[in-house]
Design an enzyme around this catalytic site. Structure first.
Site, PDB file in Angstrom:
ATOM      1  CB  VAL A  32      -0.760  -0.205   1.290  1.00 29.38           C
ATOM      2  CG1 VAL A  32      -2.067  -1.056   1.139  1.00 29.38           C
ATOM      3  CG2 VAL A  32       0.056   0.048   2.537  1.00 29.38           C
ATOM      4  CD  GLU A  33       0.434   4.380  -4.202  1.00 30.20           C
ATOM      5  OE1 GLU A  33      -0.343   5.634  -4.114  1.00 30.20           O
ATOM      6  OE2 GLU A  33       0.875   4.095  -5.365  1.00 30.20           O
TER       7      GLU A  33
END
Length: 342
Positions: A92-93
């Site tokens: 994920v970012e």
């Protein structure tokens, strides 16, 4: 590898294990050795793919509690041990964190939080902090983070007080209409910033109703929305005034910042949450509120648009299945459940 869209991680500990900790990042080959070295692993850090209704707000009320109970049972029963925290981080970012019960309890910082946040920032992750607590504005929450020694920008904070004002702006709430507030200073400050007229709030906390023959409570016919949040100064006057506005002013909106049953006002015990105030107005109006806080998708949609985030690149971290985890699932994000709070 974490291949499921939705992740629920369970950490049975009162402290927050930094994801950079060797125990959290252990692989299956070294899991046993790591567990021996770091007893925390024996308390079960786990993830699972769980399913629940995406639009639970329209589930008939008698079925809603059964849906949530089934969701909780499946989440608890189907959670294998998380052996590779790095895989989650790399997948994920953005990490969205709940605050009460995840970052702090009352005014006490939860162990391991500063190290975890610093590690995630060092790995280039965007951090966002979302709370259903409407008693403070974004600016006031910024000061709380600072007091606790955490470097968090105001733009990274999204409280349900802000969400209420943002929602009203998003629907072009009429300039000639007012908002009656059952809640605290946070809501008033956010409405001020948004340029929306309001009345009520803490100043109505001392008002009383004398139930004598012929008594009639006047209310402002220009109130176009009643916003209900957590309110330590809640009283019968506010319930009656809000009820009159919702029932008698054509088109008046009933907006809830959240429906949380309990909250963490101190680190000593749980306290009745904003849902108790919302429930009183619901009981007298027989009208379901529009919820702008978690698990409503409004804040998630707002955040995704504000930061240009792809929802599948978000991991929601929280301590409640019925708000935080459901918020992430409703938004199409990965979710991480920590048992440091509720």
């Amino acid at each position: 590898m974490l291949s499921s869209r939705t992740v629920v991680a369970v950490a049975s500990s009162s402290s927050f294990l930094p994801l950079s900790h060797p125990a959290a990042a252990s692989t299956s080959a070294s899991a046993s050795a790591a567990a021996a070295s770091y007893p925390f692993l024996n308390r079960r850090l786990a993830f699972s793919k769980c399913h629940t209704s995406r639009d639970h707000s329209i589930i008939p009320k008698p079925q809603r509690s059964r849906v949530m109970e089934g969701f909780k049972t499946r989440a608890a029963a189907a959670a294998p041990q998380l052996e590779d925290a790095d895989a989650l981080i790399d997948s994920v970012e953005t990490f969205i964190f709940d605050c009460d019960g995840v970052i702090w309890k009352g005014d006490k910082l939860i162990d391991g939080v500063p190290e975890t946040l610093d590690m995630l920032r060092s790995r280039g992750k965007r951090l966002v902090f979302v709370t259903n607590n409407s008693t403070k504005s974004r600016k006031q929450y910024g000061k709380k983070f600072e007091t606790l020694g955490l470097n968090v920008n105001e733009e990274e904070i999204f409280a349900s007080s802000f969400a209420a004002a943002a929602y009203l702006k998003s629907i072009d709430f009429p300039k000639d209409k007012k908002v009656y507030v059952i809640g605290e200073e946070g809501i008033l400050k956010e409405l001020d910033i948004a340029g929306i007229q309001y009345l009520g709030g803490p100043e109505d906390g001392d008002k009383k109703i004398e139930l004598k023959p012929g008594y009639f409570l006047e209310h402002d016919k220009d109130v176009g929305a009643v916003v209900v949040g957590f309110d330590r100064y809640f009283n019968y006057y506010k319930v009656q005034y809000g009820t009159l506005c919702i029932r008698e002013n054509p088109g008046c909106l009933f907006i809830a910042t959240n429906r949380d049953a309990v909250t963490h006002l101190t680190d000593a015990q749980e306290w009745a949450g904003g849902g108790s105030m919302v429930g009183a107005v619901l009981g007298s109006t027989k009208q379901e509120p529009l919820v702008v806080g978690k698990p409503s998708t409004f804040m998630m949609d707002y955040l995704a648009k504000e930061f240009g985030i792809t929802k599948s690149q978000i991991c929601m971290v929280g301590d409640r299945l019925d708000t935080d985890i459901l918020f992430g699932q409703n938004g199409g994000c990965k979710t991480l459940l920590v048992l440091s709070g509720n």
